[in-house]
Design a protein around this motif. Structure first.
Motif, PDB file in Angstrom:
ATOM      1  N   ASP A 101       1.065  -0.932  -0.318  1.00 19.15           N
ATOM      2  CA  ASP A 101      -0.198  -0.447  -0.461  1.00 19.15           C
ATOM      3  C   ASP A 101       1.151   1.812  -0.113  1.00 19.15           C
ATOM      4  OD1 ASP A 101      -1.834   2.216  -0.142  1.00 19.15           O
ATOM      5  OD2 ASP A 101      -2.919   0.544   1.929  1.00 19.15           O
ATOM      6  N   PRO A 102       1.029   2.388  -1.310  1.00 20.73           N
ATOM      7  CA  PRO A 102       1.372   2.837  -1.209  1.00 20.73           C
ATOM      8  C   PRO A 102       1.288   4.264  -0.128  1.00 20.73           C
ATOM      9  CG  PRO A 102       0.054   3.572  -3.014  1.00 20.73           C
ATOM     10  CD  PRO A 102       0.280   1.895  -1.452  1.00 20.73           C
ATOM     11  N   ARG A 103       0.422   3.974   0.255  1.00 20.25           N
ATOM     12  CA  ARG A 103      -0.547   5.708   1.543  1.00 20.25           C
ATOM     13  C   ARG A 103       0.349   5.340   2.743  1.00 20.25           C
ATOM     14  NH1 ARG A 103      -7.198   3.511   1.354  1.00 20.25           N
ATOM     15  NH2 ARG A 103      -5.334   1.902   2.291  1.00 20.25           N
ATOM     16  N   THR A 104       0.298   7.311   3.050  1.00 22.32           N
ATOM     17  CA  THR A 104       0.324   6.874   4.699  1.00 22.32           C
ATOM     18  C   THR A 104      -0.140   6.861   5.586  1.00 22.32           C
ATOM     19  OG1 THR A 104       2.572   8.173   3.946  1.00 22.32           O
ATOM     20  CG2 THR A 104       1.999   8.117   6.495  1.00 22.32           C
ATOM     21  N   SER A 105      -0.672   6.659   6.395  1.00 17.97           N
ATOM     22  CA  SER A 105      -1.728   6.157   7.907  1.00 17.97           C
ATOM     23  C   SER A 105      -1.464   6.866   8.847  1.00 17.97           C
ATOM     24  CB  SER A 105      -1.649   4.827   8.114  1.00 17.97           C
ATOM     25  OG  SER A 105      -1.182   4.256   8.849  1.00 17.97           O
ATOM     26  N   VAL A 106      -2.356   8.165   8.953  1.00 14.09           N
ATOM     27  CA  VAL A 106      -2.412   8.337  10.558  1.00 14.09           C
ATOM     28  C   VAL A 106      -3.217   8.110  11.592  1.00 14.09           C
ATOM     29  CG1 VAL A 106      -2.156  10.891  11.590  1.00 14.09           C
ATOM     30  CG2 VAL A 106      -1.225  10.638   9.021  1.00 14.09           C
ATOM     31  N   MET A 107      -3.111   7.656  12.901  1.00 15.33           N
ATOM     32  CA  MET A 107      -3.939   7.415  13.951  1.00 15.33           C
ATOM     33  C   MET A 107      -4.322   8.521  14.375  1.00 15.33           C
ATOM     34  SD  MET A 107      -5.906   5.023  15.392  1.00 15.33           S
ATOM     35  CE  MET A 107      -4.394   3.585  14.863  1.00 15.33           C
ATOM     36  N   LEU A 108      -5.575   8.752  14.605  1.00 12.93           N
ATOM     37  CA  LEU A 108      -6.170   9.910  15.432  1.00 12.93           C
ATOM     38  C   LEU A 108      -6.965   9.389  16.124  1.00 12.93           C
ATOM     39  CD1 LEU A 108      -7.831  12.325  12.679  1.00 12.93           C
ATOM     40  CD2 LEU A 108      -5.152  12.283  13.601  1.00 12.93           C
ATOM     41  N   ALA A 114      13.038   6.769   1.946  1.00 15.94           N
ATOM     42  CA  ALA A 114      13.504   6.835   3.131  1.00 15.94           C
ATOM     43  C   ALA A 114      12.574   8.374   3.858  1.00 15.94           C
ATOM     44  CB  ALA A 114      14.860   8.112   2.809  1.00 15.94           C
ATOM     45  N   CYS A 115      12.434   7.731   4.942  1.00 17.30           N
ATOM     46  CA  CYS A 115      11.211   8.763   5.797  1.00 17.30           C
ATOM     47  C   CYS A 115      11.726   8.377   7.018  1.00 17.30           C
ATOM     48  CB  CYS A 115       9.944   8.395   5.750  1.00 17.30           C
ATOM     49  SG  CYS A 115       9.229   6.540   6.216  1.00 17.30           S
ATOM     50  N   SER A 116      10.804   9.972   7.947  1.00 17.80           N
ATOM     51  CA  SER A 116      11.398   9.395   9.599  1.00 17.80           C
ATOM     52  C   SER A 116      10.316   9.139   9.783  1.00 17.80           C
ATOM     53  CB  SER A 116      11.849  10.856  10.129  1.00 17.80           C
ATOM     54  OG  SER A 116      12.842  11.992   9.264  1.00 17.80           O
ATOM     55  N   THR A 117      10.890   8.049  11.549  1.00 17.64           N
ATOM     56  CA  THR A 117       9.200   7.830  12.067  1.00 17.64           C
ATOM     57  C   THR A 117       8.874   8.911  12.929  1.00 17.64           C
ATOM     58  OG1 THR A 117      10.695   7.107  13.977  1.00 17.64           O
ATOM     59  CG2 THR A 117      10.711   4.962  11.838  1.00 17.64           C
ATOM     60  N   VAL A 118       7.102   8.768  13.262  1.00 15.74           N
ATOM     61  CA  VAL A 118       6.120   9.410  13.914  1.00 15.74           C
ATOM     62  C   VAL A 118       5.734   8.950  13.658  1.00 15.74           C
ATOM     63  CG1 VAL A 118       4.990  11.714  13.634  1.00 15.74           C
ATOM     64  CG2 VAL A 118       7.060  11.601  12.439  1.00 15.74           C
ATOM     65  N   PRO A 119       5.607   8.729  15.805  1.00 14.59           N
ATOM     66  CA  PRO A 119       4.810   8.171  15.713  1.00 14.59           C
ATOM     67  C   PRO A 119       3.269   8.113  15.783  1.00 14.59           C
ATOM     68  CG  PRO A 119       6.665   9.199  18.101  1.00 14.59           C
ATOM     69  CD  PRO A 119       6.259   9.384  16.696  1.00 14.59           C
ATOM     70  N   GLY A 120       1.940   7.294  15.362  1.00 13.29           N
ATOM     71  CA  GLY A 120       1.377   7.628  14.874  1.00 13.29           C
ATOM     72  C   GLY A 120       0.552   7.796  13.213  1.00 13.29           C
ATOM     73  N   VAL A 121       1.874   7.884  12.269  1.00 15.87           N
ATOM     74  CA  VAL A 121       2.249   8.127  10.774  1.00 15.87           C
ATOM     75  C   VAL A 121       2.848   6.656  10.838  1.00 15.87           C
ATOM     76  CG1 VAL A 121       2.805   9.355   9.216  1.00 15.87           C
ATOM     77  CG2 VAL A 121       2.890  10.648  11.603  1.00 15.87           C
ATOM     78  N   ASP A 122       2.372   5.718   9.667  1.00 13.79           N
ATOM     79  CA  ASP A 122       2.788   4.383   9.333  1.00 13.79           C
ATOM     80  C   ASP A 122       3.020   5.194   7.723  1.00 13.79           C
ATOM     81  OD1 ASP A 122       4.247   2.322   9.051  1.00 13.79           O
ATOM     82  OD2 ASP A 122       1.515   1.297   8.959  1.00 13.79           O
ATOM     83  N   PRO A 123       4.091   4.856   6.750  1.00 15.90           N
ATOM     84  CA  PRO A 123       5.541   4.205   7.906  1.00 15.90           C
ATOM     85  C   PRO A 123       6.366   5.491   8.085  1.00 15.90           C
ATOM     86  CG  PRO A 123       5.626   4.448   5.464  1.00 15.90           C
ATOM     87  CD  PRO A 123       3.951   4.917   4.996  1.00 15.90           C
ATOM     88  N   GLY A 124       5.838   6.716   7.445  1.00 19.34           N
ATOM     89  CA  GLY A 124       6.324   7.712   8.444  1.00 19.34           C
ATOM     90  C   GLY A 124       6.968   8.949   7.340  1.00 19.34           C
ATOM     91  N   GLY A 125       7.257   9.902   7.688  1.00 19.27           N
ATOM     92  CA  GLY A 125       7.165  10.962   6.599  1.00 19.27           C
ATOM     93  C   GLY A 125       8.293  11.102   6.658  1.00 19.27           C
ATOM     94  N   GLU A 126       8.475  12.503   5.254  1.00 20.17           N
ATOM     95  CA  GLU A 126       9.715  13.641   5.429  1.00 20.17           C
ATOM     96  C   GLU A 126       9.132  14.524   6.343  1.00 20.17           C
ATOM     97  OE1 GLU A 126      11.499  16.547   2.603  1.00 20.17           O
ATOM     98  OE2 GLU A 126       9.507  15.882   1.705  1.00 20.17           O
ATOM     99  N   ILE A 127       9.709  15.207   7.419  1.00 15.42           N
ATOM    100  CA  ILE A 127       9.642  16.286   8.245  1.00 15.42           C
ATOM    101  C   ILE A 127      10.224  17.188   7.943  1.00 15.42           C
ATOM    102  CG2 ILE A 127      10.317  17.358  10.620  1.00 15.42           C
ATOM    103  CD1 ILE A 127      10.670  14.120  11.014  1.00 15.42           C
ATOM    104  N   LEU A 128       8.785  18.223   7.567  1.00 14.58           N
ATOM    105  CA  LEU A 128       9.372  19.417   6.968  1.00 14.58           C
ATOM    106  C   LEU A 128       9.178  20.338   7.813  1.00 14.58           C
ATOM    107  CD1 LEU A 128       6.652  20.040   4.486  1.00 14.58           C
ATOM    108  CD2 LEU A 128       9.148  19.373   3.347  1.00 14.58           C
ATOM    109  N   LEU A 129       8.865  20.068   9.132  1.00 17.87           N
ATOM    110  CA  LEU A 129       8.450  21.127  10.818  1.00 17.87           C
ATOM    111  C   LEU A 129       8.421  20.216  11.592  1.00 17.87           C
ATOM    112  CD1 LEU A 129       6.574  24.580  10.762  1.00 17.87           C
ATOM    113  CD2 LEU A 129       5.942  22.867  12.036  1.00 17.87           C
ATOM    114  N   ARG A 130       8.773  21.020  12.711  1.00 17.26           N
ATOM    115  CA  ARG A 130       8.695  19.766  13.317  1.00 17.26           C
ATOM    116  C   ARG A 130       8.781  21.247  15.012  1.00 17.26           C
ATOM    117  NH1 ARG A 130      10.934  14.462  15.662  1.00 17.26           N
ATOM    118  NH2 ARG A 130       8.435  13.698  14.750  1.00 17.26           N
ATOM    119  N   GLN A 131       7.867  20.770  15.851  1.00 22.09           N
ATOM    120  CA  GLN A 131       8.209  21.922  17.553  1.00 22.09           C
ATOM    121  C   GLN A 131       7.463  21.155  18.359  1.00 22.09           C
ATOM    122  OE1 GLN A 131       9.498  25.116  17.008  1.00 22.09           O
ATOM    123  NE2 GLN A 131      10.598  24.673  15.785  1.00 22.09           N
ATOM    124  N   SER A 132       7.825  21.594  19.173  1.00 19.48           N
ATOM    125  CA  SER A 132       7.133  20.722  20.460  1.00 19.48           C
ATOM    126  C   SER A 132       7.539  22.358  22.206  1.00 19.48           C
ATOM    127  CB  SER A 132       8.021  19.851  20.870  1.00 19.48           C
ATOM    128  OG  SER A 132       9.507  20.006  21.306  1.00 19.48           O
TER     129      SER A 132
END
Length: 158
Positions: free
Chosen positions: A5-12, A77-95
């Protein structure tokens, strides 16, 4: 989700006063409700979306995070992010909630200028990340930037 499956899933997730995972923008290609607290949203490869995670315990907020991501396939290639499968390219990340609020304000600014935040140039989100990380205000997204991005994208390059 299958290996092919080429899609990225996000768990809400929504658990009142404990956990909230939600999307601020993005153009999904599907949704599946798992139960009354959880659902999956799918994005096509290359789609850009904002994913916000908040978590609290009895003493207050313990996680406030926003990620603006480009959806990727399992082969990319992608970065892992909890709740995102398989992950994504991080364009912005703030906490930290104050930084998350500044990102939300930047998104509001994009929308008030008449742009869809999911369709603007990805490098602009990197610019916003860098400026907010050093305590500076991001520059406004301009019409000429957007026209250049749309021409670039039409050439098949992303």
């Amino acid at each position: 989700m299958s290996q092919h499956d080429p899609r990225t899933s996000v768990m809400l997730i929504f658990i009142r006063d404990r956990v909230e995972h939600w999307l601020r923008f993005g153009h999904d290609v599907g949704e599946q409700i798992l139960d009354r607290r959880r659902r999956l949203i799918w994005y096509a490869p290359g789609a850009v979306f904002a994913f916000i995670r908040w978590r609290a315990n009895d003493f207050g907020t313990i996680v406030s995070r926003v990620d603006i991501l480009g959806a990727r396939t399992r082969a990319e290639a992608c970065s892992t992010v909890p709740g995102v499968d398989p992950g994504g390219e991080i364009l912005l990340r703030q906490s930290d909630w104050s930084r998350v609020q500044r990102v939300l304000a930047a998104i509001d600014m994009i929308e008030s200028a008449g742009f869809d935040p999911a369709d603007i140039a990805p490098h602009y989100w990197r610019h916003v990340h860098n400026r907010l990380s050093c305590g500076e205000a991001p520059r406004r997204y301009q019409d000429d930037q957007h026209r250049a991005w749309l021409r670039y994208r039409r050439m098949g390059v992303s």
